[in-house]
Design an enzyme around this catalytic site. Structure first.
Site, PDB file in Angstrom:
ATOM      1  N   HIS A  60      76.711 -49.994  69.862  1.00  0.00           N
ATOM      2  CA  HIS A  60      76.715 -51.406  70.251  1.00  0.00           C
ATOM      3  C   HIS A  60      77.754 -51.608  71.356  1.00  0.00           C
ATOM      4  CE1 HIS A  60      77.430 -55.731  70.121  1.00  0.00           C
ATOM      5  NE2 HIS A  60      76.181 -55.808  69.670  1.00  0.00           N
ATOM      6  N   GLU A 102      70.704 -54.081  75.578  1.00  0.00           N
ATOM      7  CA  GLU A 102      71.572 -55.258  75.506  1.00  0.00           C
ATOM      8  C   GLU A 102      72.491 -55.286  76.722  1.00  0.00           C
ATOM      9  OE1 GLU A 102      72.062 -56.721  71.222  1.00  0.00           O
ATOM     10  OE2 GLU A 102      73.500 -55.120  71.499  1.00  0.00           O
ATOM     11  N   GLY A 145      76.627 -62.666  73.715  1.00  0.00           N
ATOM     12  CA  GLY A 145      77.558 -63.703  73.265  1.00  0.00           C
ATOM     13  C   GLY A 145      78.023 -64.635  74.376  1.00  0.00           C
ATOM     14  N   ASN A 193      72.295 -59.206  63.897  1.00  0.00           N
ATOM     15  CA  ASN A 193      73.595 -58.527  63.856  1.00  0.00           C
ATOM     16  C   ASN A 193      74.648 -59.570  63.502  1.00  0.00           C
ATOM     17  OD1 ASN A 193      75.916 -57.102  64.278  1.00  0.00           O
ATOM     18  ND2 ASN A 193      75.691 -56.920  66.506  1.00  0.00           N
ATOM     19  N   TRP A 194      75.086 -59.527  62.255  1.00  0.00           N
ATOM     20  CA  TRP A 194      76.009 -60.566  61.777  1.00  0.00           C
ATOM     21  C   TRP A 194      77.455 -60.303  62.205  1.00  0.00           C
ATOM     22  CZ3 TRP A 194      73.922 -61.231  56.006  1.00  0.00           C
ATOM     23  CH2 TRP A 194      72.614 -61.732  56.071  1.00  0.00           C
ATOM     24  N   LYS A 195      77.703 -59.166  62.796  1.00  0.00           N
ATOM     25  CA  LYS A 195      79.043 -58.805  63.297  1.00  0.00           C
ATOM     26  C   LYS A 195      80.111 -59.050  62.219  1.00  0.00           C
ATOM     27  CE  LYS A 195      77.507 -59.867  67.922  1.00  0.00           C
ATOM     28  NZ  LYS A 195      77.876 -59.981  69.309  1.00  0.00           N
ATOM     29  N   GLY A 203      72.491 -61.784  67.851  1.00  0.00           N
ATOM     30  CA  GLY A 203      73.851 -61.920  67.327  1.00  0.00           C
ATOM     31  C   GLY A 203      74.093 -63.331  66.825  1.00  0.00           C
ATOM     32  N   GLY A 204      74.670 -64.165  67.679  1.00  0.00           N
ATOM     33  CA  GLY A 204      75.064 -65.522  67.290  1.00  0.00           C
ATOM     34  C   GLY A 204      73.968 -66.305  66.577  1.00  0.00           C
ATOM     35  N   GLU A 259      79.999 -53.657  71.836  1.00  0.00           N
ATOM     36  CA  GLU A 259      81.378 -53.907  71.394  1.00  0.00           C
ATOM     37  C   GLU A 259      82.054 -52.601  70.954  1.00  0.00           C
ATOM     38  OE1 GLU A 259      80.247 -57.079  68.750  1.00  0.00           O
ATOM     39  OE2 GLU A 259      79.675 -58.215  70.527  1.00  0.00           O
ATOM     40  N   SER A 301      72.059 -63.036  73.823  1.00  0.00           N
ATOM     41  CA  SER A 301      71.847 -64.482  73.767  1.00  0.00           C
ATOM     42  C   SER A 301      70.387 -64.860  73.540  1.00  0.00           C
ATOM     43  CB  SER A 301      72.404 -65.154  75.023  1.00  0.00           C
ATOM     44  OG  SER A 301      73.789 -64.909  75.130  1.00  0.00           O
TER      45      SER A 301
HETATM   46  C1  PEP Z   1      74.550 -58.624  69.769  1.00  0.00           C
HETATM   47  O1  PEP Z   1      75.731 -58.633  69.473  1.00  0.00           O
HETATM   48  O2  PEP Z   1      73.878 -57.624  69.475  1.00  0.00           O
HETATM   49  C2  PEP Z   1      73.989 -59.783  70.456  1.00  0.00           C
HETATM   50  C3  PEP Z   1      72.850 -59.659  71.057  1.00  0.00           C
HETATM   51  O3  PEP Z   1      74.721 -60.954  70.416  1.00  0.00           O
HETATM   52  P1  PEP Z   1      74.268 -62.404  70.952  1.00  0.00           P
HETATM   53  O4  PEP Z   1      72.842 -62.636  70.492  1.00  0.00           O
HETATM   54  O5  PEP Z   1      75.228 -63.348  70.348  1.00  0.00           O
HETATM   55  O6  PEP Z   1      74.335 -62.352  72.447  1.00  0.00           O
END
Ligand code: PEP
Length: 253
Positions: free
Chosen positions: A96, A167, A173, A10-12, A234-235, A98, A213
């Site tokens: 998601h 999640e 994050g 997920n490149w957000k 994500g990150g 967010e 994470s």
């Molecule tokens: C996400 O936004 O779906 C996510 C899992 O982010 P991160 O891996 O950065 O926690």
């Protein structure tokens, strides 16, 4: 039963057009023609077309991070799932954390989106997860059960087009990760709840990804859990140095 592992990035709201295109080429090269896992990337809307072109010929699947809950009309600034399909996306993330917590999307609205996205012939990855306060108050399963009710809108012909991403909000994050045991418990319980709605056979085949994470140092152990069928990253999906080893971690699972 064996479910094919899925690793999704997920490149957000990150990367420039040039960087997204080059990351897409790196992911495509790393994934190669592997059939032992499914690899998905979710760039931002405006990069979908560039990324699609850079993934061409690879088995990497293109997804979008969100969509609107209507086919077309006076919704300035929004994107229809039909447009995403037309643009070459195969899949869409819905709900998601967010979207739920920053943009205030409700369970009812999320269910609307699931319904129309499936109708538009997109696969749907429905995100669910509890906040830190909800976990502290022992409400994790209550929250998951409420969020999973969105599956009630899924018609029979689309049941194989759904996956879940568990999640925990407190792990997204933040660098905090659910322990493999916590992830397994939540996934097992989510599968049971999904089976009450979609039936045991469908729930048994449905991929449930863990997100929060995930990184090279914790991916293999999380992915070894019997009900953890992959990762939504994500990150760590923003560089091939991090995402590559996570893709490779499925082979050890
Ligand atoms: C996400 O936004 O779906 C996510 C899992 O982010 P991160 O891996 O950065 O926690």
């Amino acid at each position: 039963m064996t479910r094919t592992p899925v690793i999704a990035g997920n490149w957000k709201m990150n990367l420039t057009k040039r960087k997204a295109s080059s990351l897409a080429r790196e992911v495509a090269a790393h994934h190669g023609a592997s059939t032992s896992r499914r690899c998905i990337v979710f760039p931002t809307y405006v990069h979908l077309d560039h990324v699609r072109r850079n993934l061409r010929g690879s088995g990497v699947v293109l997804g979008a991070q969100n969509c609107w809950g209507k086919k077309e009309g006076a919704f300035t600034g929004e994107i229809s799932p039909y447009m995403l399909r037309d643009m070459g996306a195969q899949l869409v993330l819905i709900g998601h954390s967010e979207r739920r917590h920053v943009f205030g999307e409700t369970d009812a609205w999320i269910a609307e989106k699931v319904k129309i996205a499936l109708k538009a012939k997109l696969e749907v990855m429905l995100c669910i997860g509890e906040t830190y306060e909800e976990r502290q108050a022992s409400k994790t399963y209550e929250v998951l059960e409420r969020q999973i009710q969105a599956l009630k809108v899924v018609q029979n012909q689309y049941v194989t087009k759904i996956s879940l991403a568990y999640e925990p909000v407190w792990a997204i994050g933040t660098g905090e990760t659910a322990t493999p045991g916590m992830a397994q418990d939540a996934h097992q319980e989510s599968r049971r709840m999904a089976s009450d709605i979609l039936g045991a056979d469908v729930a048994e085949q449905m991929p449930i990804l863990y997100g929060g994470s995930m990184k090279p140092s914790n991916a293999a152990e999380l992915l070894r859990q019997p009900d953890v069928d992959g990762g939504l990253v994500g990150g760590a999906s923003l560089s091939i140095d991090q995402f590559g080893p996570i893709l490779d971690a499925v082979s050890g699972s």
